[in-house]
Design a protein around this motif. Structure first.
Motif, PDB file in Angstrom:
ATOM      1  N   VAL A 145       0.523  -0.871  -0.133  1.00 42.57           N
ATOM      2  CA  VAL A 145      -0.091   0.000   0.088  1.00 42.57           C
ATOM      3  C   VAL A 145       1.025   0.920   0.232  1.00 42.57           C
ATOM      4  CG1 VAL A 145      -2.038  -1.180   1.311  1.00 42.57           C
ATOM      5  CG2 VAL A 145      -0.084  -0.100   2.772  1.00 42.57           C
ATOM      6  N   PRO A 146       0.383   2.341  -0.353  1.00 40.47           N
ATOM      7  CA  PRO A 146       1.042   4.224  -0.714  1.00 40.47           C
ATOM      8  C   PRO A 146       1.280   4.240   0.841  1.00 40.47           C
ATOM      9  CG  PRO A 146      -1.049   3.792  -1.480  1.00 40.47           C
ATOM     10  CD  PRO A 146      -0.672   2.719  -0.999  1.00 40.47           C
ATOM     11  N   ASP A 147       0.212   4.426   1.661  1.00 39.13           N
ATOM     12  CA  ASP A 147       0.343   4.398   2.412  1.00 39.13           C
ATOM     13  C   ASP A 147       0.026   3.774   4.360  1.00 39.13           C
ATOM     14  OD1 ASP A 147       0.034   6.625   4.606  1.00 39.13           O
ATOM     15  OD2 ASP A 147      -0.412   8.279   3.839  1.00 39.13           O
ATOM     16  N   ILE A 148       1.250   3.031   5.308  1.00 39.69           N
ATOM     17  CA  ILE A 148       0.511   2.555   6.032  1.00 39.69           C
ATOM     18  C   ILE A 148      -0.275   2.857   7.215  1.00 39.69           C
ATOM     19  CG2 ILE A 148       2.532   2.206   6.854  1.00 39.69           C
ATOM     20  CD1 ILE A 148       2.290  -1.272   6.911  1.00 39.69           C
ATOM     21  N   GLU A 149       0.192   3.686   7.392  1.00 42.20           N
ATOM     22  CA  GLU A 149      -0.853   4.338   8.878  1.00 42.20           C
ATOM     23  C   GLU A 149      -2.380   4.814   8.277  1.00 42.20           C
ATOM     24  OE1 GLU A 149      -0.165   4.583  11.667  1.00 42.20           O
ATOM     25  OE2 GLU A 149       2.075   3.254  11.933  1.00 42.20           O
ATOM     26  N   ARG A 150      -2.703   5.535   6.600  1.00 40.40           N
ATOM     27  CA  ARG A 150      -4.130   5.571   6.525  1.00 40.40           C
ATOM     28  C   ARG A 150      -4.428   4.164   6.408  1.00 40.40           C
ATOM     29  NH1 ARG A 150      -3.240   8.299   1.290  1.00 40.40           N
ATOM     30  NH2 ARG A 150      -3.612   5.991   0.119  1.00 40.40           N
ATOM     31  N   GLU A 151      -3.744   3.328   5.322  1.00 38.28           N
ATOM     32  CA  GLU A 151      -4.564   1.929   5.436  1.00 38.28           C
ATOM     33  C   GLU A 151      -4.984   1.487   6.503  1.00 38.28           C
ATOM     34  OE1 GLU A 151      -6.973  -0.615   3.358  1.00 38.28           O
ATOM     35  OE2 GLU A 151      -6.172   1.322   3.144  1.00 38.28           O
ATOM     36  N   LYS A 152      -4.262   1.744   7.954  1.00 43.18           N
ATOM     37  CA  LYS A 152      -4.465   0.893   9.028  1.00 43.18           C
ATOM     38  C   LYS A 152      -5.335   1.711   9.496  1.00 43.18           C
ATOM     39  CE  LYS A 152      -2.325   0.671  13.967  1.00 43.18           C
ATOM     40  NZ  LYS A 152      -0.985   0.764  14.474  1.00 43.18           N
ATOM     41  N   GLU A 194      17.186  -2.040   8.095  1.00 42.99           N
ATOM     42  CA  GLU A 194      17.528  -2.626   7.554  1.00 42.99           C
ATOM     43  C   GLU A 194      16.815  -3.510   6.398  1.00 42.99           C
ATOM     44  OE1 GLU A 194      17.775  -6.271  10.529  1.00 42.99           O
ATOM     45  OE2 GLU A 194      18.349  -3.530  10.678  1.00 42.99           O
ATOM     46  N   VAL A 195      15.545  -3.060   6.761  1.00 43.12           N
ATOM     47  CA  VAL A 195      14.193  -3.356   5.232  1.00 43.12           C
ATOM     48  C   VAL A 195      13.455  -2.711   5.072  1.00 43.12           C
ATOM     49  CG1 VAL A 195      12.401  -4.512   6.142  1.00 43.12           C
ATOM     50  CG2 VAL A 195      13.929  -5.451   7.050  1.00 43.12           C
ATOM     51  N   PRO A 196      13.497  -2.279   3.669  1.00 43.72           N
ATOM     52  CA  PRO A 196      13.473  -1.584   2.998  1.00 43.72           C
ATOM     53  C   PRO A 196      11.467  -0.788   2.714  1.00 43.72           C
ATOM     54  CG  PRO A 196      13.305  -3.172   1.583  1.00 43.72           C
ATOM     55  CD  PRO A 196      14.435  -3.554   2.692  1.00 43.72           C
ATOM     56  N   VAL A 197      11.355  -2.227   4.001  1.00 45.12           N
ATOM     57  CA  VAL A 197       9.035  -1.300   3.449  1.00 45.12           C
ATOM     58  C   VAL A 197       9.212  -1.104   5.087  1.00 45.12           C
ATOM     59  CG1 VAL A 197       9.121  -2.533   2.024  1.00 45.12           C
ATOM     60  CG2 VAL A 197       9.225  -3.923   4.153  1.00 45.12           C
ATOM     61  N   TYR A 198       8.291  -0.417   5.621  1.00 45.73           N
ATOM     62  CA  TYR A 198       7.699  -1.130   6.726  1.00 45.73           C
ATOM     63  C   TYR A 198       6.320  -1.875   6.876  1.00 45.73           C
ATOM     64  CZ  TYR A 198       8.946   4.050   7.464  1.00 45.73           C
ATOM     65  OH  TYR A 198       9.404   5.228   7.111  1.00 45.73           O
ATOM     66  N   GLU A 220       4.744  -1.264   2.990  1.00 52.02           N
ATOM     67  CA  GLU A 220       5.347   0.208   2.192  1.00 52.02           C
ATOM     68  C   GLU A 220       5.998   0.613   2.013  1.00 52.02           C
ATOM     69  OE1 GLU A 220       4.021   5.179   3.002  1.00 52.02           O
ATOM     70  OE2 GLU A 220       3.691   3.546   4.592  1.00 52.02           O
ATOM     71  N   TYR A 221       6.857   1.076   0.944  1.00 48.06           N
ATOM     72  CA  TYR A 221       8.019   0.616   0.551  1.00 48.06           C
ATOM     73  C   TYR A 221       8.435   2.421   1.734  1.00 48.06           C
ATOM     74  CZ  TYR A 221       9.058  -2.875  -2.765  1.00 48.06           C
ATOM     75  OH  TYR A 221       8.708  -3.386  -3.374  1.00 48.06           O
ATOM     76  N   LYS A 222       9.647   2.308   2.106  1.00 53.08           N
ATOM     77  CA  LYS A 222       9.853   3.764   2.803  1.00 53.08           C
ATOM     78  C   LYS A 222      10.166   4.638   1.736  1.00 53.08           C
ATOM     79  CE  LYS A 222      11.956   1.175   7.326  1.00 53.08           C
ATOM     80  NZ  LYS A 222      13.133   0.725   7.786  1.00 53.08           N
ATOM     81  N   ASN A 223      10.872   4.104   0.832  1.00 58.97           N
ATOM     82  CA  ASN A 223      11.618   4.716  -0.742  1.00 58.97           C
ATOM     83  C   ASN A 223      10.780   4.441  -1.555  1.00 58.97           C
ATOM     84  OD1 ASN A 223      12.753   5.602  -2.823  1.00 58.97           O
ATOM     85  ND2 ASN A 223      14.451   5.412  -2.564  1.00 58.97           N
ATOM     86  N   LYS A 224       9.695   5.667  -1.969  1.00 58.91           N
ATOM     87  CA  LYS A 224       9.042   5.789  -2.480  1.00 58.91           C
ATOM     88  C   LYS A 224       9.463   6.140  -4.401  1.00 58.91           C
ATOM     89  CE  LYS A 224       5.366   6.382   0.038  1.00 58.91           C
ATOM     90  NZ  LYS A 224       4.644   5.016   0.012  1.00 58.91           N
ATOM     91  N   GLY A 225      10.605   5.791  -4.647  1.00 54.92           N
ATOM     92  CA  GLY A 225      10.954   5.924  -5.974  1.00 54.92           C
ATOM     93  C   GLY A 225      10.839   4.083  -5.959  1.00 54.92           C
ATOM     94  N   ASP A 226      11.519   3.260  -5.391  1.00 56.08           N
ATOM     95  CA  ASP A 226      11.458   2.293  -5.279  1.00 56.08           C
ATOM     96  C   ASP A 226      10.661   1.721  -5.399  1.00 56.08           C
ATOM     97  OD1 ASP A 226      14.572   2.316  -4.719  1.00 56.08           O
ATOM     98  OD2 ASP A 226      14.845   1.485  -2.682  1.00 56.08           O
ATOM     99  N   VAL A 233       5.846  -0.550  -9.491  1.00 51.38           N
ATOM    100  CA  VAL A 233       4.512  -0.355  -9.611  1.00 51.38           C
ATOM    101  C   VAL A 233       4.513  -0.340 -11.161  1.00 51.38           C
ATOM    102  CG1 VAL A 233       2.606   0.963 -10.031  1.00 51.38           C
ATOM    103  CG2 VAL A 233       3.382   0.311  -7.653  1.00 51.38           C
ATOM    104  N   SER A 234       5.771   0.429 -11.770  1.00 48.86           N
ATOM    105  CA  SER A 234       5.482   0.284 -13.162  1.00 48.86           C
ATOM    106  C   SER A 234       6.149  -0.422 -13.842  1.00 48.86           C
ATOM    107  CB  SER A 234       7.214   1.030 -13.174  1.00 48.86           C
ATOM    108  OG  SER A 234       6.789   2.791 -13.386  1.00 48.86           O
ATOM    109  N   VAL A 235       7.145  -1.371 -12.983  1.00 50.08           N
ATOM    110  CA  VAL A 235       7.147  -2.965 -13.665  1.00 50.08           C
ATOM    111  C   VAL A 235       6.240  -3.511 -13.448  1.00 50.08           C
ATOM    112  CG1 VAL A 235       8.493  -5.387 -13.264  1.00 50.08           C
ATOM    113  CG2 VAL A 235       9.818  -3.062 -12.654  1.00 50.08           C
ATOM    114  N   ILE A 236       5.199  -4.011 -12.143  1.00 53.93           N
ATOM    115  CA  ILE A 236       3.462  -4.007 -12.328  1.00 53.93           C
ATOM    116  C   ILE A 236       3.241  -4.149 -13.070  1.00 53.93           C
ATOM    117  CG2 ILE A 236       2.257  -5.387 -11.353  1.00 53.93           C
ATOM    118  CD1 ILE A 236       4.192  -4.357  -8.411  1.00 53.93           C
TER     119      ILE A 236
END
Length: 142
Positions: free
Chosen positions: A75-82, A101-105, A121-127, A132-135
């Motif tokens: 999800v793009p915003d884990i706190e909002r979805e929670k 060391e983990v790239p996500v929350y 949720e990815y910590k780095n929005k570029g990642d 999403v582009s690959v998918i």
């Protein structure tokens, strides 16, 4: 199956099944979770949602297997979805986890039948945009 880059066998879809003992209530709960009706209902007691291309959640009438999963949803915003899940689906409050060391929350919660689900949720929005582009098979523009 065809060989793919890296020498592995081609996998083109994935389905995970969760069981609920009250199918009408379970279907309604998952409709609210995904905020839409199922994409496919092949017969009574089965409902399927295609979450992203080629990735399906199949809900089935049956005896739940406690502790199955978790199926984690990006999800793009884990706190909002929670907050939405607690408010709209009456999910018990749960903790969002992080480690340097983990790239996500990430977080884990259960549906009313004991199936484990989760969010990340990815910590780095570029990642995140890159994934999403690959998918999607095309550049993702917010």
């Amino acid at each position: 199956m065809d060989e793919v880059k890296g020498g592995g066998k081609l996998l083109f879809e994935i389905t995970i099944q969760f069981r609920v003992d009250d199918f009408p209530e379970g279907r309604s709960w998952y409709e609210r979770l995904f905020q839409r009706k199922p994409d496919f209902e092949p017969h009574a007691g089965i409902a399927e949602w295609e979450m992203i291309p080629g990735s399906w959640l199949q809900l089935a009438q049956g005896t739940p297997i406690k502790g199955s999963g978790p199926l984690r949803l990006g999800v793009p915003d884990i706190e909002r979805e929670k907050d939405r899940l607690i408010r709209e689906l009456e999910v018990e409050n749960f903790t969002v986890n992080t480690r340097d060391e983990v790239p996500v929350y990430w977080a884990t919660f259960a549906d009313p039948w004991g199936n484990d689900l989760g969010l990340f949720e990815y910590k780095n929005k570029g990642d995140e945009r890159e994934r999403v582009s690959v998918i999607l098979g095309k550049e993702y523009i917010e």
